[in-house]
Design an enzyme around this catalytic site. Structure first.
Site, PDB file in Angstrom:
ATOM      1  N   ASP A  34       0.865  -1.183   0.000  1.00  0.00           N
ATOM      2  CA  ASP A  34       0.000   0.000   0.000  1.00  0.00           C
ATOM      3  C   ASP A  34       0.899   1.229   0.000  1.00  0.00           C
ATOM      4  OD1 ASP A  34      -2.390   1.564   0.285  1.00  0.00           O
ATOM      5  OD2 ASP A  34      -1.893   1.838   2.398  1.00  0.00           O
ATOM      6  N   SER A  35       0.292   2.365  -0.289  1.00  0.00           N
ATOM      7  CA  SER A  35       1.035   3.626  -0.220  1.00  0.00           C
ATOM      8  C   SER A  35       1.460   3.925   1.219  1.00  0.00           C
ATOM      9  CB  SER A  35       0.160   4.759  -0.745  1.00  0.00           C
ATOM     10  OG  SER A  35      -1.070   4.783  -0.040  1.00  0.00           O
ATOM     11  N   GLU A  72      -6.773   8.856   9.616  1.00  0.00           N
ATOM     12  CA  GLU A  72      -5.450   8.786  10.252  1.00  0.00           C
ATOM     13  C   GLU A  72      -5.437   9.516  11.596  1.00  0.00           C
ATOM     14  OE1 GLU A  72      -2.140   9.551   7.682  1.00  0.00           O
ATOM     15  OE2 GLU A  72      -2.659   7.819   6.428  1.00  0.00           O
ATOM     16  N   CYS A 121      -3.758  -0.838  -2.014  1.00  0.00           N
ATOM     17  CA  CYS A 121      -4.042   0.574  -2.335  1.00  0.00           C
ATOM     18  C   CYS A 121      -4.990   0.673  -3.542  1.00  0.00           C
ATOM     19  CB  CYS A 121      -2.724   1.267  -2.650  1.00  0.00           C
ATOM     20  SG  CYS A 121      -2.902   2.997  -3.047  1.00  0.00           S
ATOM     21  N   ASN A 122      -6.141   1.288  -3.325  1.00  0.00           N
ATOM     22  CA  ASN A 122      -7.100   1.437  -4.426  1.00  0.00           C
ATOM     23  C   ASN A 122      -6.543   2.316  -5.534  1.00  0.00           C
ATOM     24  OD1 ASN A 122     -10.326   0.706  -4.167  1.00  0.00           O
ATOM     25  ND2 ASN A 122      -9.216   0.527  -2.241  1.00  0.00           N
ATOM     26  N   THR A 123      -5.790   3.359  -5.161  1.00  0.00           N
ATOM     27  CA  THR A 123      -5.245   4.261  -6.178  1.00  0.00           C
ATOM     28  C   THR A 123      -4.271   3.495  -7.084  1.00  0.00           C
ATOM     29  OG1 THR A 123      -5.395   6.030  -4.549  1.00  0.00           O
ATOM     30  CG2 THR A 123      -4.098   6.478  -6.516  1.00  0.00           C
ATOM     31  N   CYS A 134     -11.263   2.885  -0.996  1.00  0.00           N
ATOM     32  CA  CYS A 134     -10.004   3.422  -0.458  1.00  0.00           C
ATOM     33  C   CYS A 134      -9.660   2.641   0.807  1.00  0.00           C
ATOM     34  CB  CYS A 134     -10.179   4.904  -0.119  1.00  0.00           C
ATOM     35  SG  CYS A 134      -8.743   5.636   0.682  1.00  0.00           S
ATOM     36  N   THR A 135      -8.370   2.399   0.997  1.00  0.00           N
ATOM     37  CA  THR A 135      -7.916   1.641   2.165  1.00  0.00           C
ATOM     38  C   THR A 135      -8.417   2.216   3.492  1.00  0.00           C
ATOM     39  OG1 THR A 135      -5.924   2.998   2.023  1.00  0.00           O
ATOM     40  CG2 THR A 135      -5.767   0.733   1.222  1.00  0.00           C
ATOM     41  N   HIS A 136      -8.509   3.543   3.558  1.00  0.00           N
ATOM     42  CA  HIS A 136      -8.793   4.200   4.835  1.00  0.00           C
ATOM     43  C   HIS A 136     -10.275   4.206   5.223  1.00  0.00           C
ATOM     44  CE1 HIS A 136      -4.741   5.571   4.271  1.00  0.00           C
ATOM     45  NE2 HIS A 136      -4.764   6.331   5.359  1.00  0.00           N
ATOM     46  N   TYR A 194      -0.522   8.424  -2.435  1.00  0.00           N
ATOM     47  CA  TYR A 194      -0.536   8.184  -3.879  1.00  0.00           C
ATOM     48  C   TYR A 194      -1.766   8.869  -4.517  1.00  0.00           C
ATOM     49  CZ  TYR A 194       2.889   4.229  -3.716  1.00  0.00           C
ATOM     50  OH  TYR A 194       4.004   3.433  -3.586  1.00  0.00           O
ATOM     51  N   GLY A 195      -2.760   9.120  -3.679  1.00  0.00           N
ATOM     52  CA  GLY A 195      -4.076   9.541  -4.177  1.00  0.00           C
ATOM     53  C   GLY A 195      -4.104  10.814  -4.985  1.00  0.00           C
TER      54      GLY A 195
HETATM   55  N1  DGL Z   1      -4.049   3.883  -0.031  1.00  0.00           N
HETATM   56  C1  DGL Z   1      -4.732   4.924  -0.779  1.00  0.00           C
HETATM   57  C2  DGL Z   1      -5.939   4.315  -1.498  1.00  0.00           C
HETATM   58  O1  DGL Z   1      -6.471   3.304  -1.104  1.00  0.00           O
HETATM   59  C3  DGL Z   1      -5.150   6.072   0.133  1.00  0.00           C
HETATM   60  C4  DGL Z   1      -3.993   6.899   0.652  1.00  0.00           C
HETATM   61  C5  DGL Z   1      -3.196   7.558  -0.459  1.00  0.00           C
HETATM   62  O2  DGL Z   1      -3.681   8.519  -1.076  1.00  0.00           O
HETATM   63  O3  DGL Z   1      -2.102   7.095  -0.717  1.00  0.00           O
HETATM   64  O4  DGL Z   1      -6.364   4.837  -2.494  1.00  0.00           O
END
Ligand code: DGL
Length: 269
Positions: free
Chosen positions: A11-12, A153, A74-76, A187-189, A43-44
């Site tokens: 993940d990012s 976060e 990471c979805n991005t 998104c992971t969060h 990464y977003g």
């Molecule tokens: N992990 C990113 C996602 O799931 C979220 C955090 C980021 O922007 O890196 O898209």
């Protein structure tokens, strides 16, 4: 690569621990190697080329450690780099988007789906494409919700500010399509904010809204892909965590993982 080889997850940052958490419920015997690219998060809001370059580096780190499967938590990264990552991997590589899209289609009763994620995920149109490939009749409304990542976060899980932000974002979705009955947390969060998002969505929609969490959908996809090579032992699997920067990780990681973590090894990609 064997049955005993670990699963690689990257993940990012630390958000991908929501995927590890789901994975440990579905496949408790598996060893997991986790890499958080915390030096370069987020990464977003980066360009697709940069996200692809960073993601290839993360995947290579995992492949070099002999993983039998790669999960792009990471979805991005999943939305912007899946084809490049799959082409560069000799083992199966699973992204977040396809399992999330399938789970959304299984959940919706009327084919009206909303997807929320980072700017990069939403701009890529990846969820719309994945849903259209599986059911061209489904209707998707997508919205970037960048403030949800810092709120998760900060740990503002049950907080009036989070509810207010959710209201401001989610109102836009139901203004665009009042019939939405399913909302994908792309998104992971976002699983951390699930309760607030669900509560506010139902208030706005004035009906039940099914929340689909791409972390859970990915864990299920991993179980299916592994099939015969999953590690069905009694012993709980190991979790080895690596990160490209370790600031605040001791505080943040357990929030996403839902269990204590013994520490991170710092790596330079
Ligand atoms: N992990 C990113 C996602 O799931 C979220 C955090 C980021 O922007 O890196 O898209």
């Amino acid at each position: 690569m064997s049955k005993r080889s670990p699963i690689g997850v990257f993940d990012s940052g630390v958000g991908g621990f929501t995927v590890v958490r789901a994975l440990r419920q579905v496949l408790p015997g598996e060893d997991i190697i986790y890499l958080g690219d915390t030096a370069r998060v987020p990464y977003g809001n980066k360009s697709p080329r940069t996200v692809e370059r960073y993601s290839l580096g993360c995947q290579k780190f995992l492949l070099d450690r002999g993983v039998k499967l790669v999960l792009i938590a990471c979805n991005t990264a999943s939305a912007q780099a899946l084809p490049a990552l799959q082409a560069a991997s000799e083992v199966p590589t699973i992204g977040a988007v396809e399992p999330g899209a399938s789970a959304a289609l299984a959940a919706t009763r009327n084919g009206r789906i909303a997807v929320i994620g980072t700017l990069g995920t939403i701009r890529s149109g990846a969820y719309e494409r994945a849903i259209a490939e599986r059911n061209p009749a489904a209707h998707v409304t997508a919205l970037a919700c960048p403030l949800f990542v810092p709120l998760a976060e900060e740990g503002w899980i049950d907080d009036e500010i989070t509810d207010a932000v959710a209201r401001r974002y989610l109102l836009q979705l139901w203004q665009r399509d009042p019939a939405i009955d399913t909302l994908v947390l792309g998104c992971t969060h976002y699983p951390l904010l699930r309760k607030a998002i669900s509560r506010v969505a139902m208030q706005i929609a004035q009906r039940d809204v099914t929340i689909v969490d791409s972390a859970t959908a990915m864990a299920e996809a991993a179980r299916q892909v592994l099939g015969a090579i999953d590690n069905r032992r009694e012993l709980a699997g190991r979790l080895d965590a690596f990160a490209t920067d370790t600031t605040r990780l001791d505080e943040l990681a357990p929030r996403f993982l839902g269990e204590p973590l013994t520490g991170f090894e710092l790596v330079d990609l």
